[in-house]
Scaffold this active site. Sequence first.
Site, PDB file in Angstrom:
ATOM      1  N   ASP A   1     -15.257   8.292  11.706  1.00  0.00           N
ATOM      2  CA  ASP A   1     -14.883   7.447  10.583  1.00  0.00           C
ATOM      3  C   ASP A   1     -15.975   6.502  10.122  1.00  0.00           C
ATOM      4  O   ASP A   1     -15.962   6.035   8.979  1.00  0.00           O
ATOM      5  CB  ASP A   1     -13.652   6.603  10.948  1.00  0.00           C
ATOM      6  CG  ASP A   1     -12.398   7.449  11.157  1.00  0.00           C
ATOM      7  OD1 ASP A   1     -12.498   8.689  11.050  1.00  0.00           O
ATOM      8  OD2 ASP A   1     -11.334   6.872  11.436  1.00  0.00           O
TER       9      ASP A   1
ATOM     10  N   GLY B   1       0.830  -1.207   0.000  1.00  0.00           N
ATOM     11  CA  GLY B   1       0.000   0.000   0.000  1.00  0.00           C
ATOM     12  C   GLY B   1       0.859   1.249   0.000  1.00  0.00           C
ATOM     13  O   GLY B   1       1.540   1.532   0.987  1.00  0.00           O
TER      14      GLY B   1
ATOM     15  N   HIS C   1       9.457  37.284   8.562  1.00  0.00           N
ATOM     16  CA  HIS C   1      10.688  36.735   7.989  1.00  0.00           C
ATOM     17  C   HIS C   1      11.614  36.305   9.125  1.00  0.00           C
ATOM     18  O   HIS C   1      11.711  36.997  10.137  1.00  0.00           O
ATOM     19  CB  HIS C   1      11.387  37.807   7.147  1.00  0.00           C
ATOM     20  CG  HIS C   1      12.745  37.382   6.653  1.00  0.00           C
ATOM     21  ND1 HIS C   1      12.904  36.596   5.537  1.00  0.00           N
ATOM     22  CD2 HIS C   1      13.991  37.624   7.157  1.00  0.00           C
ATOM     23  CE1 HIS C   1      14.201  36.386   5.357  1.00  0.00           C
ATOM     24  NE2 HIS C   1      14.871  37.004   6.326  1.00  0.00           N
TER      25      HIS C   1
END
Length: 460
Positions: free
Chosen positions: A310, A179, A443
């Site tokens: 699920d 898989g 930054h």
Amino acid sequence: MSAPQRFDAIIIGAGQAGPSLAGRLTAAGQSVAVVERKDFGGTCVNTGCMPTKTLVASAYAAHLARRAEDYGVVLEGPVGVDMKRVWARQQAVVKNARGGVETWLRGMTGCTVFQGHARFECADTLRVGDDLLAAPKIFLNVGGRANVPEMPGVDDVPYLTNVGMMQVDALPEHLVIVGGSYIGLEFAQMFRRFGSQVTVVEMGPRLIGREDPEISDAIREILEAEGITVRLNAECIRFSPHDDGVCVHVTCKVGEPQVTGSHVLLAVGRRPNTDDLNLAAAGVQTDKRGYVVVDEQLRTNVPGIWAMGDCNGKGAFTHTAYNDFEIVAANLLDDDPRKVSDRIACYGLFIDPPLGRVGMTEAEARATGRPLLVGKRPMTRVGRAVEKGETKGFMKVVVDAETKQILGAAILGLNGDEAIHGMIDLMYAKAPYTVISRAVHIHPTVSELIPTMLQELKPA
């Protein structure tokens, strides 16, 4: 038959959605029964996110230690991995999280915890061992488990799923993973970094086939650069015992026709835990794959029964399960008609570097026929990645040329699983991409190059 114990609500399963819903319902003055068959916390806590990401962190530490010289750091002797200590660390994290969920539920005023296997007697009554429980509202939160397809020879050999991998405290000599998708690739990289030989066997022509080909190709390059063998187009997988472990027979266009491993991991999808709840007694409808059929508010076809997480087929992630709880609670308690279609698909692949994904792929966007703008920037042109010496991958965004709204984005690279959230938030706001392209970011970060990428969009 004795009379059932009556509650305002019963929740079957203490995974991601169930405990939080119990908290909301009890806070609203309702009596709640929570039934858990085995481990509190569900897949995420016990055999999914938490243990695997703990192992990923240990594997990353080993990988970084081996690269110490790249950073001017000198280590005496080779880097070793003590798998028993790695395993113990993972187990400690799981035990703490599982215990936290159980303690929370057992101490929750108005909540009664039952441990055992729940089965429907009728639409409003369940049996848990010797106990009968009844409520006008029942919530299924039973999750899913690894799928083991009927591949030839699979019953004749020892194999592992994600559950068994959590118990491996010795290093596999050669781990063969059947898989080539999200779960399999995370295990592949972590065990390669621990020191195992690793082979990934995938039936399809590329890894994680739902992604754009350039994402699949880049991930394959990342894994192969670390010594992982990838076997694609494995058209006829079968298994047989071998003196050295398990022989995995493959039919591939390139390479040997079989691979012999000391351990085999099956990572070929998931299935819902709905087959032993006696749903037929309640009249609850499931689809052909066993998922409970629900509407936009997660209601089943039976009034008074909902399905979250699920088991309903609406998402396969911890974050979608938690959102299911939010949708149910909003509708029941807040007079807020939230629905499943409000959410935008997003997820991560937690290899190193990670992939953060949201919305459509470029292929999906093209299929809509709308005019597109596409931006892309390699991580070699992201200062923070250069400074950290982690420049693999790239970032990419797909924009509707007419509405200027982001349709989808992917960041495969340093901090990609975190940096993607700026674009997720913009998509929820339904704002044009110029909101970010004109923003000033901190930054040096990965996120600061997202505005730059958006300023350089080109027609697709």
